[in-house]
Design an enzyme around this catalytic site. Structure first.
Site, PDB file in Angstrom:
ATOM      1  N   SER A 166       0.917  36.371  19.570  1.00  0.00           N
ATOM      2  CA  SER A 166       1.583  35.790  18.402  1.00  0.00           C
ATOM      3  C   SER A 166       2.896  36.505  18.138  1.00  0.00           C
ATOM      4  O   SER A 166       3.055  37.675  18.520  1.00  0.00           O
ATOM      5  CB  SER A 166       0.685  35.954  17.169  1.00  0.00           C
ATOM      6  OG  SER A 166       1.375  35.589  15.995  1.00  0.00           O
ATOM      7  N   TYR A 179      -4.609  41.720  11.895  1.00  0.00           N
ATOM      8  CA  TYR A 179      -4.279  40.628  12.834  1.00  0.00           C
ATOM      9  C   TYR A 179      -3.057  40.967  13.690  1.00  0.00           C
ATOM     10  O   TYR A 179      -3.116  40.872  14.926  1.00  0.00           O
ATOM     11  CB  TYR A 179      -4.095  39.327  12.044  1.00  0.00           C
ATOM     12  CG  TYR A 179      -3.658  38.155  12.890  1.00  0.00           C
ATOM     13  CD1 TYR A 179      -4.578  37.428  13.647  1.00  0.00           C
ATOM     14  CD2 TYR A 179      -2.311  37.778  12.946  1.00  0.00           C
ATOM     15  CE1 TYR A 179      -4.161  36.354  14.441  1.00  0.00           C
ATOM     16  CE2 TYR A 179      -1.899  36.709  13.732  1.00  0.00           C
ATOM     17  CZ  TYR A 179      -2.822  36.002  14.469  1.00  0.00           C
ATOM     18  OH  TYR A 179      -2.412  34.951  15.254  1.00  0.00           O
TER      19      TYR A 179
HETATM   20  N1  LIG Z   1      -1.693  28.800  13.988  1.00  0.00           N
HETATM   21  C1  LIG Z   1      -0.572  29.423  14.283  1.00  0.00           C
HETATM   22  O1  LIG Z   1       0.509  29.132  13.750  1.00  0.00           O
HETATM   23  C2  LIG Z   1      -0.595  30.524  15.328  1.00  0.00           C
HETATM   24  C3  LIG Z   1       0.575  31.277  15.523  1.00  0.00           C
HETATM   25  C4  LIG Z   1       0.568  32.280  16.485  1.00  0.00           C
HETATM   26  C5  LIG Z   1      -0.570  32.510  17.237  1.00  0.00           C
HETATM   27  N2  LIG Z   1      -1.698  31.778  17.023  1.00  0.00           N
HETATM   28  C6  LIG Z   1      -2.857  32.064  17.871  1.00  0.00           C
HETATM   29  O2  LIG Z   1      -3.321  30.842  18.411  1.00  0.00           O
HETATM   30  C7  LIG Z   1      -4.749  30.845  18.504  1.00  0.00           C
HETATM   31  C8  LIG Z   1      -5.324  29.667  17.736  1.00  0.00           C
HETATM   32  O3  LIG Z   1      -4.948  29.808  16.363  1.00  0.00           O
HETATM   33  P1  LIG Z   1      -5.495  28.795  15.243  1.00  0.00           P
HETATM   34  O4  LIG Z   1      -4.614  28.958  14.065  1.00  0.00           O
HETATM   35  O5  LIG Z   1      -5.720  27.467  15.818  1.00  0.00           O
HETATM   36  O6  LIG Z   1      -6.885  29.499  14.907  1.00  0.00           O
HETATM   37  P2  LIG Z   1      -8.217  28.830  14.348  1.00  0.00           P
HETATM   38  O7  LIG Z   1      -8.854  29.838  13.456  1.00  0.00           O
HETATM   39  O8  LIG Z   1      -7.955  27.473  13.787  1.00  0.00           O
HETATM   40  O9  LIG Z   1      -9.097  28.664  15.645  1.00  0.00           O
HETATM   41  C9  LIG Z   1      -9.785  29.743  16.213  1.00  0.00           C
HETATM   42  C10 LIG Z   1     -11.122  29.236  16.671  1.00  0.00           C
HETATM   43  O10 LIG Z   1     -11.853  30.345  17.205  1.00  0.00           O
HETATM   44  C11 LIG Z   1     -13.216  30.169  16.846  1.00  0.00           C
HETATM   45  N3  LIG Z   1     -13.905  31.451  16.890  1.00  0.00           N
HETATM   46  C12 LIG Z   1     -13.753  32.483  16.024  1.00  0.00           C
HETATM   47  N4  LIG Z   1     -14.598  33.474  16.343  1.00  0.00           N
HETATM   48  C13 LIG Z   1     -15.286  33.058  17.436  1.00  0.00           C
HETATM   49  C14 LIG Z   1     -16.322  33.647  18.225  1.00  0.00           C
HETATM   50  N5  LIG Z   1     -16.812  34.868  17.933  1.00  0.00           N
HETATM   51  N6  LIG Z   1     -16.803  32.960  19.288  1.00  0.00           N
HETATM   52  C15 LIG Z   1     -16.323  31.716  19.585  1.00  0.00           C
HETATM   53  N7  LIG Z   1     -15.367  31.099  18.849  1.00  0.00           N
HETATM   54  C16 LIG Z   1     -14.859  31.772  17.788  1.00  0.00           C
HETATM   55  C17 LIG Z   1     -13.158  29.608  15.431  1.00  0.00           C
HETATM   56  O11 LIG Z   1     -14.379  28.992  15.067  1.00  0.00           O
HETATM   57  C18 LIG Z   1     -11.979  28.650  15.534  1.00  0.00           C
HETATM   58  O12 LIG Z   1     -12.390  27.349  15.881  1.00  0.00           O
HETATM   59  C19 LIG Z   1      -5.188  32.204  17.968  1.00  0.00           C
HETATM   60  O13 LIG Z   1      -5.383  33.113  19.034  1.00  0.00           O
HETATM   61  C20 LIG Z   1      -4.025  32.648  17.096  1.00  0.00           C
HETATM   62  O14 LIG Z   1      -3.947  34.034  16.997  1.00  0.00           O
HETATM   63  C21 LIG Z   1      -1.737  30.804  16.091  1.00  0.00           C
END
Ligand SMILES: NC(=O)c1ccc[n+]([C@@H]2O[C@H](COP(=O)([O-])OP(=O)(O)OC[C@H]3O[C@@H](n4cnc5c(N)ncnc54)[C@H](O)[C@@H]3O)[C@@H](O)[C@H]2O)c1
Length: 290
Positions: A166, A179
């Protein structure tokens, strides 16, 4: 309540309507760059993970979504044509069963996308339990999963691992300690993995998105994409948040043989967030003359 507090406990998981893939403006560009390849996508139950799974499928891969939330994981898998595995990436026996299931279904594993994450973070007030749990999901699980697929990739003659990091890995953000630290560690872990897996022809890279239209953005803005773009505009050169499919296209590229020379790298998929300095895209020098 601070803006990011909403991340704690991931409350939007209670809103299944947010979990289905967002229909983006034709950003799925099918190809056959992953034809014959098998992929694991962890945390594929929400907008972002489902978009990654769908993109890899559109590019020819077979995909297993691993998700702790049965409802969202099975709905996302059904919607994008992936196979669903109900699993917890912090549980070693769950990881073993997952890999067994992939191998018994398809006989190989070529791609691992470590996308599951925890946003649980109370900044300076974080408890030891929050530190332990978030670092466990975001860092340790990526390492253990990589170790679990490695022997199969090595036997096949190679593979590609992509860790979701990220923009938070390299800047300070108010009220967030765990985070960003977890994502910074994952950028470093990517280099370590790339070094030690190179002999097995396994490439390891990370992708660092900027603000991306995702379940949390959908929930916080109450589905208002225009407002989300407006808020993001001052700190993204593109003047908007990214679509998950745009980030997924970068992941798909790194997963493909087209990226054969790329390993140990952190790829910005952030609309120029990391290129912009504190002056933002505003001419600051003329302010001296005003
Ligand atoms: N949303 C953003 O703007 C953004 C920005 C930068 C990076 N990211 C990265 O992108 C990725 C997705 O982000 P997001 O916002 O869609 O997150 P999100 O929380 O919507 O999705 C994460 C998923 O991981 C699952 N999860 C959590 N713990 C788990 C476990 N122990 N076993 C199996 N599944 C598990 C959750 O149930 C969820 O469905 C992440 O790695 C996040 O750090 C997101």
């Amino acid at each position: 309540m601070r803006g990011w507090d909403i991340f704690e406990g991931q409350p939007y998981l209670a809103f299944p309507s947010l979990l289905l893939p967002h229909s983006s403006k034709g950003r799925y560009m099918s190809s056959d760059s992953l034809k014959g390849k098998v992929a694991i996508v962890t945390g594929g139950g929400t907008l972002f993970g489902a978009a990654v799974a769908k993109t890899l499928i559109n590019d020819g891969a077979k995909v297993m979504i691993v998700e702790i939330n049965t409802e969202s994981g099975s709905a996302a898998a059904k919607a994008c044509g992936a196979t669903f595995f109900h699993g917890d990436v912090t549980d070693d026996s769950s990881i073993s069963k997952l890999v067994e299931s992939v191998i018994s279904s398809w006989g190989r594993v070529d791609i691992l996308v470590n996308l599951a994450c925890s946003y649980d973070d109370s900044g300076a007030d974080s408890t030891r339990a929050q530190w332990t749990n978030t670092l466990n999901v975001n860092i340790a699980s990526a390492a253990i999963l990589a170790a679990a697929v490695r022997p199969y990739m090595a036997k096949q003659g190679g593979g590609s691992i992509i860790n979701l990091t990220s923009i938070s890995s390299s800047v300070a953000q108010t009220g967030r300690w765990i985070y960003p630290v977890s994502k910074a560690a994952l950028v470093q872990l990517t280099r370590n993995m790339a070094m030690d897996y190179a002999g097995d022809k396994i490439r390891v890279n990370s992708v660092s998105p900027g603000w991306t239209w995702s379940a949390i953005m959908d929930m916080l803005s109450k589905g208002d994409r225009k407002k989300t773009d407006r808020v993001a505009a001052p700190f993204h050169l593109t003047g908007r948040v990214g679509d998950p499919e745009e980030v997924a296209n970068v992941i798909s590229f790194l997963a493909s043989d087209k990226a054969s020379v790329v390993t140990g790298a952190d790829w910005a998929a952030d609309g120029g967030y990391s290129a912009m300095g504190p002056e933002q895209a505003v001419p600051a020098i003329p302010l001296l003359e005003a």
